[in-house]
Enzyme design. Sequence first.
Site, PDB file in Angstrom:
ATOM      1  N   LEU A  33      10.236   5.997 -11.341  1.00  0.00           N
ATOM      2  CA  LEU A  33      10.760   6.997 -10.410  1.00  0.00           C
ATOM      3  C   LEU A  33      10.471   6.633  -8.950  1.00  0.00           C
ATOM      4  O   LEU A  33       9.529   5.884  -8.674  1.00  0.00           O
ATOM      5  CB  LEU A  33      10.108   8.358 -10.699  1.00  0.00           C
ATOM      6  CG  LEU A  33      10.432   9.010 -12.049  1.00  0.00           C
ATOM      7  CD1 LEU A  33       9.564  10.257 -12.243  1.00  0.00           C
ATOM      8  CD2 LEU A  33      11.919   9.366 -12.133  1.00  0.00           C
ATOM      9  N   GLY A  35       8.712   7.011  -5.709  1.00  0.00           N
ATOM     10  CA  GLY A  35       7.363   7.503  -5.429  1.00  0.00           C
ATOM     11  C   GLY A  35       6.338   7.128  -6.489  1.00  0.00           C
ATOM     12  O   GLY A  35       5.170   7.520  -6.400  1.00  0.00           O
ATOM     13  N   THR A  40       4.654  -0.479  -3.434  1.00  0.00           N
ATOM     14  CA  THR A  40       3.260  -0.742  -3.056  1.00  0.00           C
ATOM     15  C   THR A  40       2.670  -1.811  -3.970  1.00  0.00           C
ATOM     16  O   THR A  40       2.036  -2.774  -3.507  1.00  0.00           O
ATOM     17  CB  THR A  40       2.430   0.558  -3.157  1.00  0.00           C
ATOM     18  OG1 THR A  40       3.082   1.560  -2.370  1.00  0.00           O
ATOM     19  CG2 THR A  40       1.009   0.363  -2.675  1.00  0.00           C
ATOM     20  N   ARG A  65      19.401  -2.751  -0.432  1.00  0.00           N
ATOM     21  CA  ARG A  65      20.481  -1.829  -0.085  1.00  0.00           C
ATOM     22  C   ARG A  65      20.779  -1.818   1.425  1.00  0.00           C
ATOM     23  O   ARG A  65      21.746  -1.210   1.859  1.00  0.00           O
ATOM     24  CB  ARG A  65      20.144  -0.418  -0.584  1.00  0.00           C
ATOM     25  CG  ARG A  65      20.389  -0.227  -2.077  1.00  0.00           C
ATOM     26  CD  ARG A  65      19.879   1.113  -2.546  1.00  0.00           C
ATOM     27  NE  ARG A  65      20.186   1.396  -3.936  1.00  0.00           N
ATOM     28  CZ  ARG A  65      21.351   1.823  -4.389  1.00  0.00           C
ATOM     29  NH1 ARG A  65      22.339   2.034  -3.549  1.00  0.00           N
ATOM     30  NH2 ARG A  65      21.541   2.048  -5.669  1.00  0.00           N
ATOM     31  N   SER A 106      16.056   1.393 -11.226  1.00  0.00           N
ATOM     32  CA  SER A 106      16.777   0.932 -12.428  1.00  0.00           C
ATOM     33  C   SER A 106      16.651   1.934 -13.571  1.00  0.00           C
ATOM     34  O   SER A 106      16.043   1.634 -14.605  1.00  0.00           O
ATOM     35  CB  SER A 106      16.301  -0.468 -12.848  1.00  0.00           C
ATOM     36  OG  SER A 106      14.903  -0.601 -12.837  1.00  0.00           O
TER      37      SER A 106
END
Length: 202
Positions: A33, A35, A40, A65, A106
């Site tokens: 998801l 977040g 990181t 993107r 994805s």
Amino acid sequence: MATNIVWHKSSVGKLHRQELLQQKGCVIWFTGLSGSGKSTLAYALCQALYSRGKLTYVLDGDNVRHGLNRNLAFKVEDRAENIRRIGEVAKLFADAGIICIASVISPYRKDRDACCALFPEGDFIKVFMDVPLQICEAKDPKGLYNFARAGKIKGFTGVDDPYEPSLNFEIVLPEKGNNITSPYEMAETVISYLEEKGYLRA
Ligand SMILES: Nc1ncnc2c1ncn2[C@@H]1O[C@H](COP(=O)(O)OS(=O)(=O)O)[C@@H](OP(=O)(O)O)[C@H]1O
Ligand SMILES: Nc1ncnc2c1ncn2[C@@H]1O[C@H](COP(=O)(O)OP(=O)(O)O)[C@@H](O)[C@H]1O
């Protein structure tokens, strides 16, 4: 569809490049998801491998993107094309002998599986960021969940668009049964996997 095209072989191949780099080209594919910590961890892994003298390249969904995939939005077909292109670019990087790190939501199993099928057995390493929606949403560093709940973004993954987990992830993070949650420590978990599978030598 392009027709009348013939593959041109090179005298310098993937094995030569791997020998030069002392590593094996592969893809580490972080999915999960928004977040959940994909980016990181992707950049922590990039840094940790760089410190060991290993060449990586990160393909981050948000970043790709901005360029290659700037003409794609978030409807099912656009996400599929986004993932297809990133899978094909990752294949080029792996062929170059580079450890390619993809960091993309994805959300559809079919799209991930199609990318996996582009690679020799073992070279496409799927890492699921197993972080519940409530935790991702509570962090909401970009304020996007807030917008999605307010109806200002339609089709936001986890809110009003699906995320389909798989049963065949090579690595699931954070791992159950230990307290490793820092990106640096999770990067070491991925590095141990790469070492064990022989990707950090030619
Ligand atoms: N509708 C919707 N759903 C999900 N995410 C959205 C959406 N709109 C914008 N964003 C932002 O785009 C980032 C995800 O891009 P990806 O290329 O990884 O998405 S996908 O794999 O094609 O589903 C994602 O980045 P991350 O938070 O890093 O995952 C968001 O910042
Ligand atoms: N392992 C972690 N532990 C605690 N917070 C984290 C961790 N990884 C990422 N974060 C924080 O969570 C938020 C989302 O991380 P990010 O890497 O942008 O996720 P994603 O790329 O999946 O959207 C950021 O604020 C980031 O600082």
